[in-house]
Motif scaffolding. Structure first.
Motif, short mmCIF file in Angstrom:
data_model
loop_
_atom_site.label_atom_id
_atom_site.label_comp_id
_atom_site.label_asym_id
_atom_site.label_seq_id
_atom_site.Cartn_x
_atom_site.Cartn_y
_atom_site.Cartn_z
N ASN A 1 38.23 46.68 4.31
CA ASN A 1 39.55 46.66 4.94
C ASN A 1 40.32 47.94 4.61
OD1 ASN A 1 41.74 45.37 6.36
ND2 ASN A 1 42.71 45.07 4.36
N LYS B 1 37.76 42.85 4.28
CA LYS B 1 38.37 41.99 5.29
C LYS B 1 38.04 40.53 4.98
CE LYS B 1 38.84 45.05 9.25
NZ LYS B 1 40.30 45.13 9.08
N THR B 2 38.97 39.64 5.28
CA THR B 2 38.72 38.21 5.12
C THR B 2 38.80 37.55 6.50
OG1 THR B 2 41.05 37.68 4.79
CG2 THR B 2 39.76 38.19 2.83
N LYS B 3 38.17 36.39 6.59
CA LYS B 3 38.32 35.66 7.87
C LYS B 3 38.63 34.18 7.62
CE LYS B 3 33.59 34.43 9.18
NZ LYS B 3 32.68 34.95 8.15
N PHE B 4 39.44 33.67 8.53
CA PHE B 4 39.93 32.30 8.43
C PHE B 4 38.86 31.31 8.90
CE2 PHE B 4 42.08 28.63 10.37
CZ PHE B 4 43.01 28.29 9.41
N MET C 1 42.06 44.87 -4.88
CA MET C 1 43.34 44.18 -4.85
C MET C 1 43.21 42.74 -5.32
SD MET C 1 45.96 44.11 -1.65
CE MET C 1 45.26 42.83 -0.61
N GLU C 2 42.17 42.08 -4.86
CA GLU C 2 42.00 40.66 -5.18
C GLU C 2 41.51 40.47 -6.61
OE1 GLU C 2 41.90 37.93 -2.71
OE2 GLU C 2 41.81 39.02 -0.82
N THR D 1 38.62 33.30 -0.96
CA THR D 1 39.57 34.08 -1.76
C THR D 1 39.97 33.31 -3.03
OG1 THR D 1 41.34 33.24 -0.34
CG2 THR D 1 40.46 35.41 0.17
N SER E 1 40.40 46.64 -0.53
CA SER E 1 40.10 45.26 -0.16
C SER E 1 39.04 45.17 0.92
CB SER E 1 41.38 44.56 0.32
OG SER E 1 41.94 45.24 1.42
N MET F 1 37.85 26.81 8.83
CA MET F 1 38.13 25.45 8.38
C MET F 1 36.86 24.94 7.70
SD MET F 1 41.30 24.70 9.30
CE MET F 1 41.40 22.91 9.14
N ASP G 1 37.80 20.27 6.87
CA ASP G 1 39.17 20.05 7.33
C ASP G 1 40.23 20.76 6.47
OD1 ASP G 1 40.69 18.95 9.42
OD2 ASP G 1 41.45 17.37 8.10
N ARG G 2 39.79 21.71 5.65
CA ARG G 2 40.75 22.51 4.88
C ARG G 2 40.60 23.98 5.27
NH1 ARG G 2 43.73 21.52 0.41
NH2 ARG G 2 43.55 23.70 -0.21
N PRO G 3 41.72 24.68 5.50
CA PRO G 3 41.60 26.10 5.84
C PRO G 3 41.27 26.92 4.59
CG PRO G 3 43.91 25.41 5.87
CD PRO G 3 43.10 24.19 5.53
N VAL G 4 40.34 27.86 4.76
CA VAL G 4 40.01 28.79 3.67
C VAL G 4 39.91 30.20 4.26
CG1 VAL G 4 38.75 27.22 2.13
CG2 VAL G 4 37.55 28.30 4.04
N LEU G 5 40.08 31.19 3.40
CA LEU G 5 39.85 32.57 3.79
C LEU G 5 38.57 33.03 3.11
CD1 LEU G 5 43.47 33.99 3.60
CD2 LEU G 5 42.07 33.69 5.66
#
Lengths: 307, 307
Positions: free
Chosen positions: B208, B189-192, B165-166, B112, B187, B194, B197-201
């Protein structure tokens, strides 16, 4: 299958642990959870449906349960009828398909207005069985004080819940002072319809967002669009939300509430049979996040009931 | 198939209307749109893929097009390669599967943050071909004045767009003064995840919300949770939003902008080959909603470019 393994707590479906017999499940004579329920005088029924012609539980435990096939094994349609007519047994095992069909049967087709009214009615009368308080009075006094503190400093506060968004929204402002549009939660898809020349939004049975675990950052990104400055959680379902918040640039406050007070409220963590706080607690220690110990740190749990 | 019928504008795939020959399509010798493109010196390619082993266009027009099978008919994989390498023809017919795969190939897997940066970069440099202005300068002066008027009176303003939207969020605050979390749009859909070691979407290819037409009240309900006090639209894609807003109790303001100024901007309604404003205009008349006639009512269309 889950009902066998889950209740039995062993991967081969036994209530006691010993090596599976040869030619399992044909020679499987292990006692089942259902016999223990009966010994306690509890009723049970297993409901299953297409594409399974028979319950996996019934197949695995056929040698013990075949005598109960006619009396305790039914279809998901029977499950819906039993639920409707108040005939559900002590343990009703219908699995995810049964649950989804039950939800769909009870909520699908309801308008968002009707659902909000139902939620509102329930929350105004339902009492917590342990605390004898209305559910709306089972809020945490330290949380209310924190919300007040943040509000006084112009923070924009969101509730990000694994629970149903449409269930929480109708009373969030009254109970937490959080406007309904700042409640992010799990939701079903809705669809627009004209009924009697009036537009309505109808709840469908299709899931829109499961706002729990790795779904929480997704909900936060969608509704807030940026990493929060602070986030507060109390379960492993909050872990990804806390990680996502912590990854924002600049100072961030991350706080985990550890329920440690079985007397005044509840106590649970990695070693408890219910609740789930394990990975998030490990991560808090590893990352230096704040942990509030309920028993040690909270003078008051609930606000006075006169509130 | 759509490319044949759509371009030919007749249900049997002819560019001229006469009764289908016997044993259609074997004896179908009608001229095709592709031959007219070639006559104008325009290039074309048809891309198709599993589950269609051959293009329906090619089959229906086999007697005219078989000589072009080797030179003008390709797979969707070729389409993606042509798009990547800048080799797309004047008319590339790949249908919805091709378009979805193109979107997925270009955007799916992007985080994102990366997407927001791409949107920001594009909008800061791209100019509108007709007006020669940056797209961010092609906003309507009367709209900016209305936003200012509402803001001064403490209205909470949302942009509810059929667009992505984005895509809109990164520049909405700078251009419209609307914070990104108050931009509701279509929009994916996004998914979480790592990553290092950093979280991203991560953006997926799954849709969506299509925040257009009957999707607009759905988006409004989800993000705002109540009927707006006022709503403004300019196309049939806004009709359900206007109906939903009007259905709220108490006074409501509904305004439709009718683009009537082909000289200064555009003119379109029910009788135009592009744009779509027909049903909403009828409904405005029937319900007594306000209609702003751009040519008659707007002294200024765009703000000064020095802005």
């Amino acid at each position: 299958m889950g009902r066998s393994f889950f209740h039995a707590a062993s991967a081969s479906g036994y209530v006691i642990n010993f090596p599976p017999a040869d030619a399992f499940p044909v020679h499987n004579t292990a006692e089942t959870i259902f016999e223990r329920l009966e010994a306690k005088g509890l009723t049970w029924r297993v409901y299953c449906d297409a594409p399974s012609p028979a319950s996996m539980t019934g197949i695995i435990h056929a040698s013990r349960l075949h005598g109960r096939f006619a009396t305790n094994f039914f279809t998901v349609a029977d499950f819906l009828a039993d639920a409707r007519d108040g005939r559900l047994p002590g343990l009703a095992a219908a699995g995810v398909p049964g649950l989804m069909q039950l939800l769909a049967a009870t909520q699908c087709g309801m308008s968002t207005d009707e659902f909000a009214q139902t939620a509102q009615n329930w929350i105004e009368t339902a009492r917590h069985p342990k605390f004898g308080r209305l559910y709306t009075q089972c809020v945490y006094q330290p949380m209310l004080e924190l919300l007040e503190y943040l509000r006084a400093r112009d923070f924009e506060i969101y509730i990000v819940t694994g629970g149903g968004m449409e269930f929480v929204r109708p009373w969030a402002e009254r109970v937490y002072g959080v406007p309904l549009r700042r409640v992010v939660g799990s939701s079903l898809k809705t669809k627009f319809e004209m009924r009697d020349d009036r537009p309505v939004l109808i709840r469908t049975s299709e899931i829109n967002l499961v706002n729990d675990g790795d779904g929480k950052p997704v909900g936060i990104h969608e509704f807030i669009g940026q990493q929060p400055i602070a986030a507060f959680g109390n379960s492993d379902g909050d872990l990804e939300m806390l990680q996502w918040t912590a990854s924002g640039s600049g100072a961030r406050l991350i706080l985990l509430v550890h329920h440690t007070d079985a007397e005044r409220e509840y106590a649970y963590d990695a070693h408890s049979p219910f609740g789930a706080l394990s990975k998030a607690l490990d991560e808090a220690k590893a990352r230096g996040w704040q942990v509030a110990d309920m028993k040690r740190d909270w003078n008051t749990i609930f606000p006075p009931v006169t509130r």
